[in-house]
Motif scaffolding. Structure first.
Motif, PDB file in Angstrom:
ATOM      1  N   ASN A  81       0.795  -1.234   0.000  1.00 34.31           N
ATOM      2  CA  ASN A  81       0.000   0.000   0.000  1.00 34.31           C
ATOM      3  C   ASN A  81       0.821   1.275   0.000  1.00 34.31           C
ATOM      4  OD1 ASN A  81       0.885  -0.269   2.714  1.00 34.31           O
ATOM      5  ND2 ASN A  81      -0.753   1.127   3.354  1.00 34.31           N
ATOM      6  N   GLN A  82       2.132   1.147  -0.063  1.00 37.89           N
ATOM      7  CA  GLN A  82       2.982   2.327  -0.156  1.00 37.89           C
ATOM      8  C   GLN A  82       3.621   2.368  -1.536  1.00 37.89           C
ATOM      9  OE1 GLN A  82       5.272   3.351   3.568  1.00 37.89           O
ATOM     10  NE2 GLN A  82       4.963   1.184   3.973  1.00 37.89           N
ATOM     11  N   GLN A  83       3.477   3.471  -2.206  1.00 34.65           N
ATOM     12  CA  GLN A  83       4.046   3.650  -3.537  1.00 34.65           C
ATOM     13  C   GLN A  83       4.933   4.886  -3.524  1.00 34.65           C
ATOM     14  OE1 GLN A  83       3.664   1.449  -6.001  1.00 34.65           O
ATOM     15  NE2 GLN A  83       2.300   0.199  -4.699  1.00 34.65           N
ATOM     16  N   PHE A  84       6.131   4.753  -4.050  1.00 31.60           N
ATOM     17  CA  PHE A  84       7.102   5.840  -4.024  1.00 31.60           C
ATOM     18  C   PHE A  84       7.388   6.301  -5.448  1.00 31.60           C
ATOM     19  CE2 PHE A  84       7.594   3.077  -0.418  1.00 31.60           C
ATOM     20  CZ  PHE A  84       7.749   3.933   0.651  1.00 31.60           C
ATOM     21  N   ALA A  85       6.789   7.415  -5.841  1.00 29.90           N
ATOM     22  CA  ALA A  85       6.974   7.934  -7.193  1.00 29.90           C
ATOM     23  C   ALA A  85       8.142   8.910  -7.229  1.00 29.90           C
ATOM     24  CB  ALA A  85       5.694   8.628  -7.646  1.00 29.90           C
ATOM     25  N   LEU A  86       8.877   8.882  -8.326  1.00 28.32           N
ATOM     26  CA  LEU A  86      10.014   9.790  -8.484  1.00 28.32           C
ATOM     27  C   LEU A  86       9.543  11.018  -9.260  1.00 28.32           C
ATOM     28  CD1 LEU A  86      12.746   7.130  -9.262  1.00 28.32           C
ATOM     29  CD2 LEU A  86      12.337   8.357  -7.125  1.00 28.32           C
ATOM     30  N   LEU A  87       9.309  12.076  -8.535  1.00 33.13           N
ATOM     31  CA  LEU A  87       8.711  13.283  -9.120  1.00 33.13           C
ATOM     32  C   LEU A  87       9.714  14.427  -9.172  1.00 33.13           C
ATOM     33  CD1 LEU A  87       5.267  13.333  -7.222  1.00 33.13           C
ATOM     34  CD2 LEU A  87       5.855  12.189  -9.368  1.00 33.13           C
ATOM     35  N   THR A  88       9.464  15.311 -10.103  1.00 32.38           N
ATOM     36  CA  THR A  88      10.172  16.594 -10.035  1.00 32.38           C
ATOM     37  C   THR A  88       9.497  17.427  -8.935  1.00 32.38           C
ATOM     38  OG1 THR A  88       8.663  17.632 -11.588  1.00 32.38           O
ATOM     39  CG2 THR A  88      10.594  16.524 -12.533  1.00 32.38           C
ATOM     40  N   GLN A  89      10.224  18.448  -8.536  1.00 34.97           N
ATOM     41  CA  GLN A  89       9.654  19.342  -7.520  1.00 34.97           C
ATOM     42  C   GLN A  89       8.333  19.925  -8.032  1.00 34.97           C
ATOM     43  OE1 GLN A  89      11.190  20.393  -4.210  1.00 34.97           O
ATOM     44  NE2 GLN A  89       8.988  20.675  -4.127  1.00 34.97           N
ATOM     45  N   GLU A  90       8.307  20.229  -9.322  1.00 29.29           N
ATOM     46  CA  GLU A  90       7.096  20.833  -9.886  1.00 29.29           C
ATOM     47  C   GLU A  90       5.926  19.839  -9.828  1.00 29.29           C
ATOM     48  OE1 GLU A  90      10.117  20.817 -11.357  1.00 29.29           O
ATOM     49  OE2 GLU A  90      10.512  22.854 -10.656  1.00 29.29           O
ATOM     50  N   GLN A  91       6.226  18.612 -10.175  1.00 25.05           N
ATOM     51  CA  GLN A  91       5.173  17.590 -10.133  1.00 25.05           C
ATOM     52  C   GLN A  91       4.656  17.396  -8.713  1.00 25.05           C
ATOM     53  OE1 GLN A  91       7.498  14.494 -11.989  1.00 25.05           O
ATOM     54  NE2 GLN A  91       6.498  14.778 -13.999  1.00 25.05           N
ATOM     55  N   GLU A  92       5.591  17.350  -7.775  1.00 24.27           N
ATOM     56  CA  GLU A  92       5.173  17.177  -6.378  1.00 24.27           C
ATOM     57  C   GLU A  92       4.291  18.360  -5.961  1.00 24.27           C
ATOM     58  OE1 GLU A  92       8.322  17.109  -3.501  1.00 24.27           O
ATOM     59  OE2 GLU A  92       6.955  16.644  -1.842  1.00 24.27           O
ATOM     60  N   ASP A  93       4.747  19.567  -6.304  1.00 24.26           N
ATOM     61  CA  ASP A  93       3.971  20.750  -5.920  1.00 24.26           C
ATOM     62  C   ASP A  93       2.571  20.693  -6.528  1.00 24.26           C
ATOM     63  OD1 ASP A  93       6.165  21.621  -4.561  1.00 24.26           O
ATOM     64  OD2 ASP A  93       6.792  23.084  -6.078  1.00 24.26           O
ATOM     65  N   GLU A  94       2.499  20.266  -7.780  1.00 17.38           N
ATOM     66  CA  GLU A  94       1.215  20.241  -8.465  1.00 17.38           C
ATOM     67  C   GLU A  94       0.256  19.253  -7.779  1.00 17.38           C
ATOM     68  OE1 GLU A  94       1.694  20.054 -12.706  1.00 17.38           O
ATOM     69  OE2 GLU A  94      -0.378  19.379 -12.982  1.00 17.38           O
ATOM     70  N   LEU A  95       0.772  18.058  -7.513  1.00 19.58           N
ATOM     71  CA  LEU A  95      -0.087  17.061  -6.858  1.00 19.58           C
ATOM     72  C   LEU A  95      -0.448  17.483  -5.432  1.00 19.58           C
ATOM     73  CD1 LEU A  95       1.417  13.668  -8.138  1.00 19.58           C
ATOM     74  CD2 LEU A  95      -0.779  14.730  -8.774  1.00 19.58           C
ATOM     75  N   SER A  96       0.485  18.182  -4.792  1.00 22.24           N
ATOM     76  CA  SER A  96       0.248  18.549  -3.391  1.00 22.24           C
ATOM     77  C   SER A  96      -0.864  19.582  -3.235  1.00 22.24           C
ATOM     78  CB  SER A  96       1.539  19.088  -2.764  1.00 22.24           C
ATOM     79  OG  SER A  96       2.513  18.062  -2.714  1.00 22.24           O
ATOM     80  N   GLN A  97      -1.312  20.143  -4.358  1.00 22.46           N
ATOM     81  CA  GLN A  97      -2.419  21.086  -4.245  1.00 22.46           C
ATOM     82  C   GLN A  97      -3.713  20.383  -3.847  1.00 22.46           C
ATOM     83  OE1 GLN A  97      -2.641  23.408  -7.832  1.00 22.46           O
ATOM     84  NE2 GLN A  97      -0.509  24.079  -7.641  1.00 22.46           N
ATOM     85  N   ASN A  98      -3.856  19.148  -4.281  1.00 16.99           N
ATOM     86  CA  ASN A  98      -5.107  18.437  -4.008  1.00 16.99           C
ATOM     87  C   ASN A  98      -4.951  17.172  -3.157  1.00 16.99           C
ATOM     88  OD1 ASN A  98      -6.748  20.205  -5.559  1.00 16.99           O
ATOM     89  ND2 ASN A  98      -5.901  19.256  -7.414  1.00 16.99           N
ATOM     90  N   TYR A  99      -3.707  16.752  -3.002  1.00 15.61           N
ATOM     91  CA  TYR A  99      -3.486  15.477  -2.320  1.00 15.61           C
ATOM     92  C   TYR A  99      -2.439  15.644  -1.221  1.00 15.61           C
ATOM     93  CZ  TYR A  99      -5.771  14.171  -6.607  1.00 15.61           C
ATOM     94  OH  TYR A  99      -6.660  14.120  -7.648  1.00 15.61           O
TER      95      TYR A  99
END
Lengths: 341, 341, 341, 341
Positions: free
Chosen positions: A284-302
């Motif tokens: 149940n743990q998934q570790f995605a390799l994101l750019t800072q921008e991607q992380e910031d974008e997803l962090s807006q809603n999640y």
């Protein structure tokens, strides 16, 4: 905000909460009540370990520390992956109880029988054994802190090493359900191969609480250790009610399998978006390799959690639980597909 | 057999032994006697630290453990090189006292200010500080367990880091004399730059005993900690007599410098024989890279100590002390020259 | 000033000091040397316990704490007289090691088998055993801190209770020699009746050091515990040399018997002067009930020690040792006779 | 069976349970959530202590041990009545954390400022302070384990002693509500007079949980200590929800006052039947002096608890709680009236 930050951000599964609310009788204290007895019986049955000692404690740090301190003699230490929860996120509880953690470099959160062998053989061949901490226990997490799972074959190898060197094998199952659902080692396998293991409730659908299982018995002293370590809940039936619910009709298995499946949908979404994972995780743990921008974008809603840096990228953890529903995943999958690249 | 196995295989220097034998009066117990007072005065003088608290304990493990346990709060840990004596050869005494050792990879037994900075910054930026052990002390050995020496510049950098992060700097001087004789940091430098340091007697000419110095005072509680840790010798003047002898007429300096010089003769003999050293050591420990055959040959006449494997070769330690005389060295130098290659 | 303040105000007996000075060879460290082996053999012989494990430590607090911490499990405690040294004068060392002292009211420093029985039975019948500390060891001092001696019959009764309840019997023999000389329990009796006992050196003619005896063996782990508790002296032969001297030609017995006799002369002098003793002590500690004026008068020429108030009077301790000679006693006896009344 | 055995034999008060069930959102972990913040604000308000640090732990042993271990230095101990919960019913948790309990003889569960003064003065005047445990904290239970209550005047006197000797005053409020309802010391009084106090939930209407209050702040380190002592609940909001409910609309006060009143009815019934009480208790614990026959008779229909023998009689505890209703009391009162005499 939709939460993928961890698997303990919500209350217990409705069946667990309902069982807790229904426990309205008067009960004897400290776990000597019918609800705990029922939960013990269900766990012994699920483990195919009719002689097992089963106790219920309040949290993961508590169950680890109490088990380790109650097992080791003062001059003995516990082998662990360097990423082991006891070594990184328990504020030195094991050392506070007087014992050194003999940390071995983990690979994706796991250690091997060969590493344990080498550690013990180096100790025994040192010629100055009394000057060093005696390795006397092996601690592993199933699944590991990285979400990886020990296979049945790997557990067998660890058991053999522990037999050869008279080591106690302790399995930290804070997320055990996810590991059972994802791997090939069953509860009866654990009961056969381990000396002590825990069945996590807090991260697997309970409000709170961890079961600890001594599959071969020999735990007569453990209630004393529990009380001394503040781990004997006065209203112990609160734990019995929860574990009884979790081990009724395969609920524990069902809700953790569900969470694993939801996690796989996240993994597939990242793969479809061309985004690498830190590694292939079946739980149940998934570790995605994101750019800072991607992380910031997803962090807006999640709500998700930065885990560790990975070159220029960031490993970000997405965690599912019993409460992760299809709508949550649909939304995330959609937003992953739309991520800037 | 001629002993190069360690620096504590012989009784104390004759002047030390003589001082001990001469202490025939009746004395108050527990270090509150004129001999201890005299030794304290001489150490304060040698350290140019007139306000220093000075205590005498019985051994190295004892002085390290007592100092660490008396300084840290329960949730705090001590940064050390992974090769630090507290981390490898004290049977987990520090953990037994409840504290985690935050081991950093040492380079030839030493750690750097940059490593300490990184360790503290990672802790502070983790966002979950209360879940991890707080780095609160830096432990270094001068000289290190490899015989290497921190330079004055390196000590200054460590001091700056400790000031920046409010860390206590503890220097384990179990072999301090050899480090003072070989390096550029003097006793007054240590007194200025450290919060606590020890002056080893056992390995530097005493029968037994270690002094601990709190150069800036603030050690009112330390006798309580000593007694609790079994470190308050009833006949404390036995320690005072020894340290008084060692700090009289520069004896401490003289005998450790002598041992360093004898060790250099060993190093030169190996170099002349074309045998490499593990590294260039300026102190009384020399680590030669020998074949098994060479080690066996020398072991017929000399006690030396296998240290660690090094590829196909074996790093073997030769250790000098106050008692290493020219005849001992002449013999060894001759046999090194004749070693099979 | 003539010293009757304690039995550790002087260096070791000349034979002990001489043995220490003569130990000029090179020896292996940490008690694995021929001098320790010789001392072990002499002690085993004196105890008629050929299988006994024997170790040498540095001080009384150390040997007590190490033995207790190495024997008890975390939730177990040690029964002791409230006046026991571990309960009053060791800065909580036993508690520091994690164990509660179950203090029973002593009578003249001693506890009875009946008291131990009551303590254990109350625990076992409580119905909530896991909420209280399990009594698992009995600690007594022979002689007691009051100088009284357990008779052979009393020791047998304690042994029976310990057998009945599976308790470990630990005898603190910090002043054992005086007790052996004064009572009817011999070293072989102790070896037969105790699980662990110590043979005090510091207060019985050594410079420093205590032997610990495991008469029935089973002490394989004890060196690990010693090292962890800072109790493994690097130059261990310093202890072997001393105990070898003490157990050669009955020296230990002889010098403690001598001290007892000198103490009896003090007791008789007080009796002749019409001054009561706190109680009838057969060993080297005598407690006279003095007025403040009498104490002040004697304190002008003699070091003695206020022990405890006794109504309007003051119990003042006079302590003899190997070094108490006839002139010392003659002087004191004379001044007692002249005391104002 | 009707339960008067203890005050934790039932689930939480309906309002508490309801609050717990309603907490269905996603929350941050470890007590950093809005429900805990709300509960903290209500407690600060009730205590008139706007700067107070407030934390929520899981049980009484845990909160006591964590507070004591986080406050004391290793060589310091805690003064307590010999009947104090930490001294009798916590399996040596305080000693397990390394600290000696300095037990003073309690009178009906309480100790006085004069006793504390004597204890500290004896320590300070001993001349050998480093050989004994330093009294550094005073632990009292409000109400005591006997149900008695410290008056405001007594608390003021204890505060004065603590100020005079720089002692920390810790009040164990496992049953605080009953004490507040029965005595003249209010929450703001406690906040003004104590350094640390706890507000018991488990025995006062919660499912589980204890609040700890540092009325003057200074608790920055306490979350580290909590985590190290396994006292940081992952789903911390479960505690916040409960304490928020308890401190809303005076519920805590109301339900404990109700229990006290029910207990008074029991006391009156015994008085009317000519049965003595062990002493006059104003809180929810009543101790009747019964014959064995009387105890057996009542035990047929009621769960009560043998407390201690009292001459030929038996002190038997009857305990009320939030859930004790009029029917329960009516039945018991009737059966008391009919007791054989």
């Amino acid at each position: 905000m939709i939460h993928f930050g961890n698997d303990y951000h919500r209350t217990g599964h409705p069946a667990v909460l309902s069982a807790l609310v229904k426990a309205q009788d008067s009960y004897p204290g400290y776990g000597e009540d019918p609800l705990c007895e029922k939960a013990r019986a269900e766990i012994r049955n699920a483990c195919a370990a009719p002689e097992a000692g089963v106790h219920f404690l309040m949290g993961g740090t508590q169950v680890n520390t109490t088990a380790i301190a109650a097992t080791l003699r003062p001059w003995q230490g516990v082998i662990s992956a360097d990423s082991g929860h006891i070594n990184t996120h328990e504020t030195g509880s094991v050392e506070h109880s007087g014992h050194k953690i003999l940390a071995l470099p983990g690979h994706l959160g796991k250690i091997t029988a060969a590493q344990v062998t080498q550690c013990v053989e180096e100790y025994r061949s040192s010629g100055t054994m009394e000057h060093a901490v005696e390795p006397a226990m092996v601690y592993i997490s199933q699944p590991s802190e990285y979400g990886t799972v020990y296979s049945l074959a790997e557990l067998r190898e660890l058991r053999e090493v522990c037999d050869r060197f008279s080591l106690t094998l302790l399995v930290d199952g804070a997320r055990l359900g996810y590991g059972l659902a994802a791997g090939d080692a069953t509860l009866p396998d654990l009961a056969r191969l381990c000396d002590i293991f825990t069945i996590g409730g807090t991260k697997c659908g309970a409000l709170f609480g961890e079961a600890i299982v001594f599959p071969h018995g020999g735990d007569a002293y453990f209630r004393n250790a529990m009380k001394q370590n503040s781990a004997l809940l006065a209203k112990g039936w609160l734990l019995g009610a929860q574990f009884s619910a979790l081990f009724h009709d395969n609920l524990y298995e069902e809700i953790t399998a569900h969470a694993n499946e939801q996690a796989q949908r996240i993994a597939h979404a990242f793969a479809a978006a061309g985004i690498d994972m830190l590694f292939d995780s079946p739980t149940n743990q998934q570790f995605a390799l994101l750019t800072q921008e991607q992380e910031d974008e997803l962090s807006q809603n999640y709500v998700c959690q930065f885990f560790e840096p990975h070159g220029d990228l960031r490993a970000v953890r997405f965690c599912t639980s019993w409460s992760t529903n299809d709508e949550d995943i649909d939304a995330l999958v959609g937003d992953i597909a739309n991520l800037a690249r």
